[in-house]
Design a protein around this motif. Structure first.
Motif, PDB file in Angstrom:
ATOM      1  N   SER A 281       0.167  -1.223  -0.513  1.00 25.19           N
ATOM      2  CA  SER A 281      -0.096   0.266  -0.200  1.00 25.19           C
ATOM      3  C   SER A 281       1.236   1.361   0.126  1.00 25.19           C
ATOM      4  N   ASP A 282       1.978   1.335   0.537  1.00 23.98           N
ATOM      5  CA  ASP A 282       3.362   2.834   0.427  1.00 23.98           C
ATOM      6  C   ASP A 282       3.615   2.724  -0.732  1.00 23.98           C
TER       7      ASP A 282
ATOM      8  N   SER B 155       5.725   0.516  -2.246  1.00 27.36           N
ATOM      9  CA  SER B 155       7.188  -0.407  -2.091  1.00 27.36           C
ATOM     10  C   SER B 155       7.066  -1.914  -2.472  1.00 27.36           C
TER      11      SER B 155
ATOM     12  N   LYS C  77       7.674   2.233  -9.611  1.00 24.99           N
ATOM     13  CA  LYS C  77       5.974   2.739  -8.226  1.00 24.99           C
ATOM     14  C   LYS C  77       5.732   3.456  -8.941  1.00 24.99           C
TER      15      LYS C  77
END
Length: 189
Positions: A6-7, A9, A166
């Motif tokens: 969720s971040d 990564s 990302k």
């Protein structure tokens, strides 16, 4: 599809992803893929499976939580041709990979994997070789490859410029093709 925490990564553990397609896709069987730990799970279903119009469902379980996503209506009307032939050379300092241009391609991504799996049964992507480009040639350091090892080299062509890191952003639908070098590339000492 893109699989990340969720971040944003990369995953911290290897994860299985199941893709289910419309009738007629992949012989009406789900396709199970593995996203390896510390790698971003960017997958483009552009293998030898014939594209089929319809809706696709993707599911994965990460840290005990199951996530499911469903595509919109996908139309395979404009499948890109493959970027063949693919050739690779090594001058001892850098490896150069060249391929044929593909009509309708806006960008390419080339990937290099060991031909044989390691002791854990994995064929990890050579990170230095995971390069997106709008050109039909890339170079990376020879030192990224293990001497006396053979590698499979693939080139994906995309109909849109995509960011495979990302910040993964793509149009609702884009078309892609996937091709591999005819014979494994052998890294000499």
């Amino acid at each position: 599809m893109k699989l990340a925490l969720s971040d944003g990564s990369a995953l911290t553990e290897s994860t299985q992803v199941t893709v289910t397609g419309p009738a007629g896709w992949n012989q009406d069987e789900p396709r199970v893929l593995t996203v390896y730990a510390k790698l971003y799970g960017t997958y483009f279903l552009s293998t030898t499976m014939a594209p089929v119009a319809g809706v696709y469902k993707v599911s994965a379980t990460v840290a005990g939580q199951t996530y499911t996503a469903t595509s919109g209506q996908i139309s395979p009307a404009s499948v890109l041709k493959s970027a063949v032939p693919i050739a690779a050379t090594d001058d001892g300092t850098q490896v150069t990979v060249n391929w044929s241009p593909v009509d309708g391609a806006a960008t390419y991504l080339h990937r290099v994997y060991p031909t044989l799996a390691d002791a854990a049964g994995d064929r990890p992507l050579v990170a230095a070789a995971n390069i997106a480009t709008q050109a039909t040639s890339v170079t990376f350091p020879s030192s990224a490859l293990t001497p006396n090892t053979s590698y499979d080299i693939g080139v994906l062509a995309f109909s849109a410029v995509v960011d495979v890191k990302k910040n993964f952003s793509v149009p609702t639908q884009f078309n892609t093709s996937n091709a591999y070098i005819a014979q494994p590339f052998f890294r000499t000492p």
